[in-house]
Write a protein that holds these residues in place. Structure first.
Motif, short mmCIF file in Angstrom:
data_model
loop_
_atom_site.label_atom_id
_atom_site.label_comp_id
_atom_site.label_asym_id
_atom_site.label_seq_id
_atom_site.Cartn_x
_atom_site.Cartn_y
_atom_site.Cartn_z
N ARG A 127 3.59 13.61 -12.68
CA ARG A 127 3.90 13.57 -14.11
C ARG A 127 2.71 14.05 -14.94
N TRP A 128 1.50 13.66 -14.54
CA TRP A 128 0.29 14.07 -15.25
C TRP A 128 0.12 15.59 -15.17
N LEU A 129 0.33 16.15 -13.98
CA LEU A 129 0.20 17.60 -13.83
C LEU A 129 1.23 18.35 -14.66
N ARG A 130 2.47 17.82 -14.70
CA ARG A 130 3.50 18.48 -15.52
C ARG A 130 3.13 18.43 -17.00
N ASN A 131 2.58 17.30 -17.44
CA ASN A 131 2.16 17.20 -18.84
C ASN A 131 1.03 18.17 -19.16
N GLN A 132 0.10 18.32 -18.21
CA GLN A 132 -0.99 19.27 -18.41
C GLN A 132 -0.46 20.70 -18.53
N GLU A 133 0.54 21.03 -17.71
CA GLU A 133 1.13 22.36 -17.77
C GLU A 133 1.85 22.59 -19.09
N LYS A 134 2.55 21.57 -19.59
CA LYS A 134 3.25 21.71 -20.87
C LYS A 134 2.26 21.90 -22.01
N GLN A 135 1.16 21.13 -21.97
CA GLN A 135 0.16 21.27 -23.02
C GLN A 135 -0.49 22.64 -22.99
N GLN A 155 0.83 -1.20 0.00
CA GLN A 155 0.00 0.00 0.00
C GLN A 155 0.86 1.26 0.00
N VAL A 156 1.91 1.28 0.82
CA VAL A 156 2.79 2.45 0.87
C VAL A 156 3.48 2.63 -0.48
N TRP A 157 3.97 1.52 -1.06
CA TRP A 157 4.59 1.61 -2.38
C TRP A 157 3.57 2.12 -3.41
N GLY A 158 2.35 1.62 -3.36
CA GLY A 158 1.31 2.07 -4.29
C GLY A 158 1.02 3.54 -4.15
N GLU A 159 1.00 4.04 -2.92
CA GLU A 159 0.77 5.47 -2.70
C GLU A 159 1.90 6.30 -3.30
N GLN A 160 3.14 5.83 -3.15
CA GLN A 160 4.27 6.52 -3.76
C GLN A 160 4.13 6.56 -5.28
N GLN A 161 3.73 5.42 -5.86
CA GLN A 161 3.56 5.36 -7.31
C GLN A 161 2.50 6.33 -7.79
N GLU A 162 1.37 6.41 -7.09
CA GLU A 162 0.30 7.31 -7.49
C GLU A 162 0.74 8.77 -7.36
#
Length: 543
Positions: A65-73, A52-59
């Motif tokens: 990364r998703w937010l950075r991509n949104q900013e670039k777009q 669960q802790v590893w999964g939280e880190q992954q999310e």
């Protein structure tokens, strides 16, 4: 005539018994066709917390990364395009980040208890693929998945939702090899076999997604933690075991070295997140990523150790030393140039007592824990201790220095034939010398320290000045005489230090298993039908 016993929401048929662990319920046959070891609850609790802790880190990383991509777009959009997008979003819901969920493959599931707990207790789980070669085990899994409401939903085929726990009957390696293509890889692989996990390592490291998690249990400590079967240990793990009191920690390092070597063949490298020697097995949580340039570091993360046959002092001989030189493009981190230099560093005989040395390894010499990950797991458990039945032991075991090997004051005092100093006295001496010290999870009464063995022996020589040894009881050939004849080099102070290790007793942390029932250790392997040698390895002991 059959009879049943009614329990809340579950009917227990005759010939079965109900077993409950945390959120999971199991119907087990009285004949015990599918093996389950209740003592492994700690293993399963720890696994749920770590995944669960590893999964939280992954999310967290995926969302960033998703937010950075949104900013670039957004930065690339022209004002006219922005107006069109705003007009469209006025009619539709704005974009939001949607967690993708994780897929877990449990290669050797037996009763399915572990898979059921993962599906019910880890919020990020998309589904669990539970596999076993045994027909009886798969039948037990189907039964247990249904009573936990994790199977396909009822109704028309067009409206059925897929099962949260999906059962596969077959060879574990074949299943993992079938998922080794990048698009079909899974996020987490859990290996919990009867005995060694060695036959499953190669397929496991290939079927995990980049930055995925590998969870491994090995119960063959008779091979990993003793000098009785060095040839078998080398065959399974590519290294020779330690003959000494810290053999259970060297077991972890042997398994890590084996996994790192297997991953390196495919351009992948490992990061040990948490490695524990528990009761009669070892349990490891390892992050696996793809980076051929990082694979070049492997030779500097593996070492052979020379162990004194008398006083168990150890001397590290790294297989390589990495020198990083910037390439032509100095600004590019991926353009580093590596050289490996090998030079003998171990002595011919023990400098402390002049005894012969025996060789152990090669084994993993880098840290066996990730400090940040361990802190996250502890914070997760302390946030809701009642969630895990073994939370006191989880908190007790996840606290130690990331340095190789430990010692016990009683063992060292035995070499000197002197009275044993208290834990507070010896830790104060080490801390006053400028070194760090912690308890070790692997053995009761053990300590880990950044101090060299020579300083530990000087602490004992200082101790003996006020607690003298009866030399008439020490013969010329004994190790105590050779250790006492060596001059003390370091200044040692037993002045009480505020960092002395007393916290564990104050808060009653639990590190070491107390026998809960008679004959609670590893059980005989279930064998309901004859199998060939390859099939016979595909059984699960823990669940």
């Amino acid at each position: 005539m059959s009879s049943t016993t009614a329990l809340p929401d579950i009917v227990v048929p005759k010939g079965f018994r109900l077993h409950t662990e945390n959120s999971a319920h199991l119907l087990l046959p009285d004949s015990n066709d599918a093996f389950l070891n209740p003592v492994q609850e700690f293993n399963r609790d720890l696994s749920v917390a770590c995944i669960q802790v590893w999964g939280e880190q992954q999310e967290e990383q995926k969302k960033q990364r998703w937010l950075r991509n949104q900013e670039k777009q957004a930065a690339k959009e022209t004002p006219e395009k922005r107006r069109k997008v705003d007009a469209a979003e006025g009619e539709a819901a704005p974009k939001e980040y949607r967690p993708s969920g994780i897929v877990i493959l449990e290669a050797l599931s037996a009763t399915g208890l572990r898979s059921i707990r993962y599906a019910k207790e880890i919020p990020q789980v998309k589904y669990v693929l539970a596999n076993d070669l045994s027909e009886a085990a798969c039948e037990a899994m189907r039964r247990n998945v249904q009573i936990n409401n994790l199977g396909p939903t009822d109704g028309d085929a067009s409206t059925q939702s897929p099962a949260k726990v999906r059962i596969n009957e077959g060879d574990a390696c074949a299943l993992m090899y079938s998922h080794r293509q990048p698009k079909s890889r899974v996020d987490v692989v859990d290996l919990d076999p009867y005995g060694t996990a060695a036959p499953f390592i190669d397929s496991a490291v290939q079927c995990i997604r980049d930055d995925g998690l590998l969870c491994v249990t090995c119960t063959d400590l008779a091979v990993l933690a003793s000098g009785n079967f060095p040839e078998k240990c080398y065959a399974n793990y590519g290294g020779v075991p330690v003959r000494g009191e810290y053999c259970h920690e060297s077991s972890l390092r042997l398994v890590l070295s084996s996994i790192a070597t297997a991953a390196a063949r495919y351009g992948r490298f490992i990061t040990p997140l948490l490695s524990l020697s528990i009761d009669f097995y070892v349990r490891l949580f390892i992050r696996i990523k793809t980076s051929p340039i990082e694979v070049k570091r492997l030779s500097s993360q593996v070492a052979t150790y020379y162990i004194c046959t008398s006083c168990q002092a150890y001397y590290e001989q790294p297989l390589g030393r990495i020198v990083e030189e910037p390439g032509r493009k100095a600004s590019s981190e991926l353009n580093l140039f590596y050289k490996t230099h090998v030079a003998p560093t171990a002595p011919q005989r023990c400098p402390e007592c002049d005894s012969a040395l025996h060789m152990a390894g090669p084994m993993w010499s880098a840290p066996i824990h990730d400090v940040d990950f361990v802190k996250r797991v502890l914070a997760h458990v302390e946030k809701d201790p009642s969630r895990y039945g073994t939370s006191p032991r989880i908190k007790g075991m996840l606290t130690e220095l990331p340095v190789p090997f430990f010692f016990t004051p009683a063992k060292i005092a035995g070499y000197f034939r002197c009275e044993v100093p208290s834990l507070a006295e010896i830790t104060s001496a080490l801390l006053n010398g400028g070194y760090q010290v912690s308890r070790s999870h692997a053995l009761g009464g053990s300590l880990k320290t950044t101090a060299p063995r020579s300083f530990v022996y000087d602490v004992m020589r200082e101790w003996i000045k006020t607690h003298p040894v009866k030399m008439e009881n020490v013969t010329d050939g004994q190790i105590a005489r050779r250790l006492l004849q060596k001059e003390q080099e370091a200044k040692v102070s037993f002045e009480p230090h505020p960092g002395t290790l007393t916290r564990s007793s104050e808060v009653k942390l639990v590190r070491y298993q107390v026998n809960p029932t008679p004959n609670w250790g590893p059980k005989p392997k279930p064998n309901k039908r004859k199998r060939d040698p390859v099939e016979n390895t595909n059984m699960d002991e823990a669940d």
